[in-house]
Design a protein around this motif. Structure first.
Motif, PDB file in Angstrom:
ATOM      1  N   ASN A  59       0.853  -1.183   0.000  1.00  0.00           N
ATOM      2  CA  ASN A  59       0.000   0.000   0.000  1.00  0.00           C
ATOM      3  C   ASN A  59       0.891   1.235   0.000  1.00  0.00           C
ATOM      4  N   ILE A  60       0.385   2.318  -0.544  1.00  0.00           N
ATOM      5  CA  ILE A  60       1.105   3.589  -0.556  1.00  0.00           C
ATOM      6  C   ILE A  60       0.145   4.662  -0.084  1.00  0.00           C
ATOM      7  N   ARG A  61       0.622   5.491   0.855  1.00  0.00           N
ATOM      8  CA  ARG A  61      -0.236   6.537   1.417  1.00  0.00           C
ATOM      9  C   ARG A  61       0.502   7.868   1.385  1.00  0.00           C
ATOM     10  N   PHE A  62      -0.098   8.863   0.747  1.00  0.00           N
ATOM     11  CA  PHE A  62       0.471  10.208   0.708  1.00  0.00           C
ATOM     12  C   PHE A  62      -0.064  10.979   1.906  1.00  0.00           C
ATOM     13  N   THR A  63       0.840  11.598   2.668  1.00  0.00           N
ATOM     14  CA  THR A  63       0.443  12.302   3.882  1.00  0.00           C
ATOM     15  C   THR A  63       1.450  13.415   4.163  1.00  0.00           C
ATOM     16  N   GLU A  64       1.333  14.035   5.325  1.00  0.00           N
ATOM     17  CA  GLU A  64       2.284  15.059   5.766  1.00  0.00           C
ATOM     18  C   GLU A  64       2.864  14.676   7.104  1.00  0.00           C
ATOM     19  N   GLN A  65       4.116  15.036   7.304  1.00  0.00           N
ATOM     20  CA  GLN A  65       4.792  14.813   8.584  1.00  0.00           C
ATOM     21  C   GLN A  65       5.576  16.082   8.882  1.00  0.00           C
ATOM     22  N   ASP A  66       5.275  16.709   9.988  1.00  0.00           N
ATOM     23  CA  ASP A  66       5.891  17.986  10.360  1.00  0.00           C
ATOM     24  C   ASP A  66       5.728  19.027   9.250  1.00  0.00           C
ATOM     25  N   GLY A  67       4.557  19.021   8.611  1.00  0.00           N
ATOM     26  CA  GLY A  67       4.266  19.994   7.571  1.00  0.00           C
ATOM     27  C   GLY A  67       4.879  19.692   6.216  1.00  0.00           C
ATOM     28  N   GLN A  78       4.071   7.172   2.909  1.00  0.00           N
ATOM     29  CA  GLN A  78       4.215   5.967   3.721  1.00  0.00           C
ATOM     30  C   GLN A  78       4.109   4.786   2.771  1.00  0.00           C
ATOM     31  N   VAL A  79       5.156   3.992   2.712  1.00  0.00           N
ATOM     32  CA  VAL A  79       5.169   2.817   1.847  1.00  0.00           C
ATOM     33  C   VAL A  79       4.993   1.600   2.753  1.00  0.00           C
ATOM     34  N   GLY A 129       4.848  -3.621   7.990  1.00  0.00           N
ATOM     35  CA  GLY A 129       5.010  -2.271   8.502  1.00  0.00           C
ATOM     36  C   GLY A 129       5.037  -1.260   7.378  1.00  0.00           C
ATOM     37  N   HIS A 130       5.573  -0.089   7.683  1.00  0.00           N
ATOM     38  CA  HIS A 130       5.727   0.933   6.662  1.00  0.00           C
ATOM     39  C   HIS A 130       6.984   1.740   6.933  1.00  0.00           C
ATOM     40  N   VAL A 131       7.515   2.304   5.894  1.00  0.00           N
ATOM     41  CA  VAL A 131       8.617   3.249   5.996  1.00  0.00           C
ATOM     42  C   VAL A 131       8.121   4.573   5.437  1.00  0.00           C
ATOM     43  N   VAL A 132       8.686   5.658   5.925  1.00  0.00           N
ATOM     44  CA  VAL A 132       8.303   6.995   5.473  1.00  0.00           C
ATOM     45  C   VAL A 132       9.450   7.552   4.631  1.00  0.00           C
ATOM     46  N   VAL A 133       9.117   7.987   3.418  1.00  0.00           N
ATOM     47  CA  VAL A 133      10.113   8.583   2.534  1.00  0.00           C
ATOM     48  C   VAL A 133       9.579   9.906   2.002  1.00  0.00           C
ATOM     49  N   THR A 135      11.399  -1.728  -4.161  1.00  0.00           N
ATOM     50  CA  THR A 135      11.808  -2.749  -3.193  1.00  0.00           C
ATOM     51  C   THR A 135      13.119  -2.362  -2.538  1.00  0.00           C
ATOM     52  N   GLU A 136      14.074  -1.896  -3.314  1.00  0.00           N
ATOM     53  CA  GLU A 136      15.376  -1.505  -2.764  1.00  0.00           C
ATOM     54  C   GLU A 136      15.233  -0.290  -1.850  1.00  0.00           C
ATOM     55  N   MET A 137      14.361   0.655  -2.209  1.00  0.00           N
ATOM     56  CA  MET A 137      14.123   1.821  -1.360  1.00  0.00           C
ATOM     57  C   MET A 137      13.593   1.376   0.007  1.00  0.00           C
ATOM     58  N   VAL A 138      12.632   0.459   0.015  1.00  0.00           N
ATOM     59  CA  VAL A 138      12.088  -0.066   1.275  1.00  0.00           C
ATOM     60  C   VAL A 138      13.178  -0.804   2.037  1.00  0.00           C
ATOM     61  N   ARG A 139      13.979  -1.613   1.346  1.00  0.00           N
ATOM     62  CA  ARG A 139      15.045  -2.381   2.002  1.00  0.00           C
ATOM     63  C   ARG A 139      16.057  -1.451   2.691  1.00  0.00           C
ATOM     64  N   VAL A 140      16.438  -0.374   1.999  1.00  0.00           N
ATOM     65  CA  VAL A 140      17.395   0.586   2.567  1.00  0.00           C
ATOM     66  C   VAL A 140      16.803   1.253   3.812  1.00  0.00           C
ATOM     67  N   GLU A 141      15.562   1.722   3.710  1.00  0.00           N
ATOM     68  CA  GLU A 141      14.918   2.375   4.854  1.00  0.00           C
ATOM     69  C   GLU A 141      14.751   1.400   6.018  1.00  0.00           C
ATOM     70  N   LEU A 142      14.361   0.176   5.738  1.00  0.00           N
ATOM     71  CA  LEU A 142      14.177  -0.834   6.775  1.00  0.00           C
ATOM     72  C   LEU A 142      15.503  -1.172   7.443  1.00  0.00           C
ATOM     73  N   THR A 143      16.551  -1.280   6.663  1.00  0.00           N
ATOM     74  CA  THR A 143      17.888  -1.559   7.213  1.00  0.00           C
ATOM     75  C   THR A 143      18.317  -0.448   8.157  1.00  0.00           C
ATOM     76  N   GLU A 144      18.075   0.796   7.764  1.00  0.00           N
ATOM     77  CA  GLU A 144      18.424   1.931   8.630  1.00  0.00           C
ATOM     78  C   GLU A 144      17.632   1.897   9.926  1.00  0.00           C
ATOM     79  N   LEU A 145      16.344   1.543   9.849  1.00  0.00           N
ATOM     80  CA  LEU A 145      15.509   1.490  11.056  1.00  0.00           C
ATOM     81  C   LEU A 145      15.955   0.381  12.010  1.00  0.00           C
TER      82      LEU A 145
END
Length: 74
Positions: free
Chosen positions: A11-19, A24-25, A38-42, A58-68
């Protein structure tokens, strides 16, 4: 280990975080004894840069997940 996880964007959700506009992927992943939902925020720019390819997403999610999941060193 992270490169062995089978990541599927669910799922993909467009939102705002701190304006700021963000995306959210949401994903599911399985690998051996590890199952993660889960989800990662990019940033929207990063999302649109990678949105044209399943492999890039997929690689973008993998990189964000690895960092988390990486331990923070001080």
């Amino acid at each position: 280990m992270m490169d062995k996880l089978n990541i599927a964007v669910s799922n993909i959700r467009f939102t705002e975080q701190d304006g700021e506009p963000v995306v959210q992927v949401h994903f599911n992943t399985m690998g051996g004894q590890i199952n993660i939902n889960g989800h990662v925020v990019v940033a929207q720019a990063e999302f649109f840069t990678n949105s044209g390819s399943t492999e890039a997403m997929t690689e973008m999610v993998r990189v964000e997940l690895t960092e988390l999941l990486s331990p923070v060193t001080s």
